[in-house]
Write a protein that holds these residues in place. Structure first.
Motif, mmCIF file in Angstrom:
data_model
loop_
_atom_site.group_PDB
_atom_site.id
_atom_site.type_symbol
_atom_site.label_atom_id
_atom_site.label_comp_id
_atom_site.label_asym_id
_atom_site.label_seq_id
_atom_site.Cartn_x
_atom_site.Cartn_y
_atom_site.Cartn_z
ATOM 1 N N LYS A 173 18.169 116.323 37.837
ATOM 2 C CA LYS A 173 18.473 115.147 37.026
ATOM 3 C C LYS A 173 19.568 115.454 36.012
ATOM 4 C CE LYS A 173 16.351 111.552 34.246
ATOM 5 N NZ LYS A 173 15.114 111.009 33.690
ATOM 6 N N PHE A 174 19.514 116.641 35.388
ATOM 7 C CA PHE A 174 20.527 117.025 34.423
ATOM 8 C C PHE A 174 21.904 117.097 35.074
ATOM 9 C CE2 PHE A 174 23.020 120.225 32.133
ATOM 10 C CZ PHE A 174 23.028 119.665 30.872
ATOM 11 N N ILE A 175 21.978 117.684 36.256
ATOM 12 C CA ILE A 175 23.258 117.790 36.970
ATOM 13 C C ILE A 175 23.770 116.406 37.353
ATOM 14 C CG2 ILE A 175 24.316 118.603 39.115
ATOM 15 C CD1 ILE A 175 22.507 121.098 38.859
ATOM 16 N N ARG A 176 22.878 115.541 37.835
ATOM 17 C CA ARG A 176 23.292 114.190 38.218
ATOM 18 C C ARG A 176 23.808 113.402 37.018
ATOM 19 N NH1 ARG A 176 20.632 109.402 38.092
ATOM 20 N NH2 ARG A 176 18.633 110.395 37.664
ATOM 21 N N LYS A 177 23.081 113.469 35.900
ATOM 22 C CA LYS A 177 23.498 112.739 34.695
ATOM 23 C C LYS A 177 24.798 113.297 34.126
ATOM 24 C CE LYS A 177 20.105 109.798 34.021
ATOM 25 N NZ LYS A 177 20.292 108.364 33.859
ATOM 26 N N THR A 178 24.990 114.625 34.217
ATOM 27 C CA THR A 178 26.220 115.230 33.730
ATOM 28 C C THR A 178 27.409 114.801 34.579
ATOM 29 O OG1 THR A 178 24.990 117.125 32.895
ATOM 30 C CG2 THR A 178 27.343 117.420 33.195
ATOM 31 N N LYS A 179 27.193 114.661 35.878
ATOM 32 C CA LYS A 179 28.274 114.183 36.745
ATOM 33 C C LYS A 179 28.591 112.719 36.483
ATOM 34 C CE LYS A 179 27.568 117.422 40.523
ATOM 35 N NZ LYS A 179 27.136 117.598 41.914
ATOM 36 N N GLU A 180 27.567 111.929 36.149
ATOM 37 C CA GLU A 180 27.790 110.511 35.871
ATOM 38 C C GLU A 180 28.568 110.305 34.575
ATOM 39 O OE1 GLU A 180 24.031 108.528 35.817
ATOM 40 O OE2 GLU A 180 23.694 108.819 37.958
ATOM 41 N N ASN A 181 28.253 111.085 33.533
ATOM 42 C CA ASN A 181 28.915 110.934 32.246
ATOM 43 C C ASN A 181 29.093 112.313 31.617
ATOM 44 O OD1 ASN A 181 30.006 109.962 29.923
ATOM 45 N ND2 ASN A 181 28.269 108.691 29.358
ATOM 46 N N PRO A 182 30.194 113.012 31.943
ATOM 47 C CA PRO A 182 30.352 114.393 31.481
ATOM 48 C C PRO A 182 30.658 114.523 29.992
ATOM 49 C CG PRO A 182 32.293 113.696 32.670
ATOM 50 C CD PRO A 182 31.290 112.593 32.811
ATOM 51 N N PHE A 183 31.026 113.447 29.314
ATOM 52 C CA PHE A 183 31.403 113.552 27.911
ATOM 53 C C PHE A 183 30.209 113.669 26.973
ATOM 54 C CE2 PHE A 183 35.079 111.354 29.838
ATOM 55 C CZ PHE A 183 36.019 112.349 29.611
ATOM 56 N N CYS A 220 27.527 116.846 22.785
ATOM 57 C CA CYS A 220 26.346 117.565 22.272
ATOM 58 C C CYS A 220 26.678 119.023 21.982
ATOM 59 C CB CYS A 220 25.196 117.476 23.268
ATOM 60 S SG CYS A 220 24.493 115.835 23.407
ATOM 61 N N LEU A 221 27.423 119.662 22.867
ATOM 62 C CA LEU A 221 27.821 121.051 22.631
ATOM 63 C C LEU A 221 28.730 121.158 21.415
ATOM 64 C CD1 LEU A 221 28.448 122.342 26.266
ATOM 65 C CD2 LEU A 221 26.650 123.039 24.694
ATOM 66 N N GLY A 222 29.666 120.210 21.260
ATOM 67 C CA GLY A 222 30.548 120.209 20.087
ATOM 68 C C GLY A 222 29.768 120.030 18.799
ATOM 69 N N THR A 223 28.786 119.121 18.819
ATOM 70 C CA THR A 223 27.952 118.899 17.639
ATOM 71 C C THR A 223 27.159 120.145 17.291
ATOM 72 O OG1 THR A 223 27.753 116.560 18.205
ATOM 73 C CG2 THR A 223 26.132 117.444 16.666
ATOM 74 N N THR A 224 26.557 120.755 18.290
ATOM 75 C CA THR A 224 25.765 121.966 18.064
ATOM 76 C C THR A 224 26.633 123.111 17.553
ATOM 77 O OG1 THR A 224 24.261 121.290 19.826
ATOM 78 C CG2 THR A 224 24.173 123.590 19.148
ATOM 79 N N GLY A 257 29.862 111.245 16.425
ATOM 80 C CA GLY A 257 30.451 109.942 16.733
ATOM 81 C C GLY A 257 30.995 109.896 18.148
ATOM 82 N N PHE A 258 31.645 110.982 18.564
ATOM 83 C CA PHE A 258 32.169 111.075 19.925
ATOM 84 C C PHE A 258 31.040 110.958 20.943
ATOM 85 C CE2 PHE A 258 33.122 113.690 23.646
ATOM 86 C CZ PHE A 258 34.297 113.094 24.087
ATOM 87 N N THR A 259 29.920 111.615 20.661
ATOM 88 C CA THR A 259 28.777 111.578 21.568
ATOM 89 C C THR A 259 28.204 110.171 21.667
ATOM 90 O OG1 THR A 259 28.266 113.855 20.978
ATOM 91 C CG2 THR A 259 26.542 112.624 22.093
ATOM 92 N N VAL A 260 28.071 109.490 20.537
ATOM 93 C CA VAL A 260 27.538 108.121 20.544
ATOM 94 C C VAL A 260 28.468 107.192 21.316
ATOM 95 C CG1 VAL A 260 26.998 106.140 19.077
ATOM 96 C CG2 VAL A 260 26.199 108.406 18.436
ATOM 97 N N VAL A 261 29.772 107.324 21.098
ATOM 98 C CA VAL A 261 30.732 106.492 21.836
ATOM 99 C C VAL A 261 30.664 106.804 23.333
ATOM 100 C CG1 VAL A 261 33.205 106.063 22.179
ATOM 101 C CG2 VAL A 261 32.260 106.109 19.874
ATOM 102 N N ALA A 262 30.512 108.072 23.689
ATOM 103 C CA ALA A 262 30.402 108.450 25.103
ATOM 104 C C ALA A 262 29.160 107.841 25.733
ATOM 105 C CB ALA A 262 30.374 109.974 25.239
#
Length: 115
Positions: free
Chosen positions: A48-58, A63-67, A97-102
């Protein structure tokens, strides 16, 4: 005006219990424009994680940028680098903000894709 009240604990009449079932789980309701997708197998976390990441990679990138900004900002704060800490906290807010917009763009794209 005199208001009539009933004392607490007294019933206002006999309660009716309904034995009718509101939803029949063996026969799901028909929703116009929606067809449930039949899955061949249950999807695990990794799939599921791989599928969701392919659907919306941003979203994972945000999340990584925020962390990362939060972690380095806290380290800089602990070391007494207040200027760098403030800049990294601002970067964290930008990344959030970038994550929320994504997320919003991903939801909108998914909704428009089916039409």
């Amino acid at each position: 005006m005199a208001a009539t009240t009933t004392p607490v604990g007294q019933d206002q009449g006999p309660k009716q219990t309904s034995s009718a079932v509101l939803f029949d789980l063996s026969n799901p309701p028909v929703i116009e424009g929606f067809s449930p997708a039949s899955r061949m197998k249950d999807e695990g976390f990794k799939e599921k994680f791989i599928r969701k990441t392919k659907e919306n990679p941003f979203v994972p990138l945000g999340c990584l940028g925020t962390t990362g900004a939060l972690t380095y900002g806290l380290i800089a704060f602990k070391q007494g680098k207040t200027r760098q800490s403030q800049l990294l906290m601002r970067a964290r807010i930008f990344a959030q903000g970038f994550t929320v917009v994504a997320i919003i763009v991903g939801v909108a794209a998914t909704a428009l894709k089916h039409k």
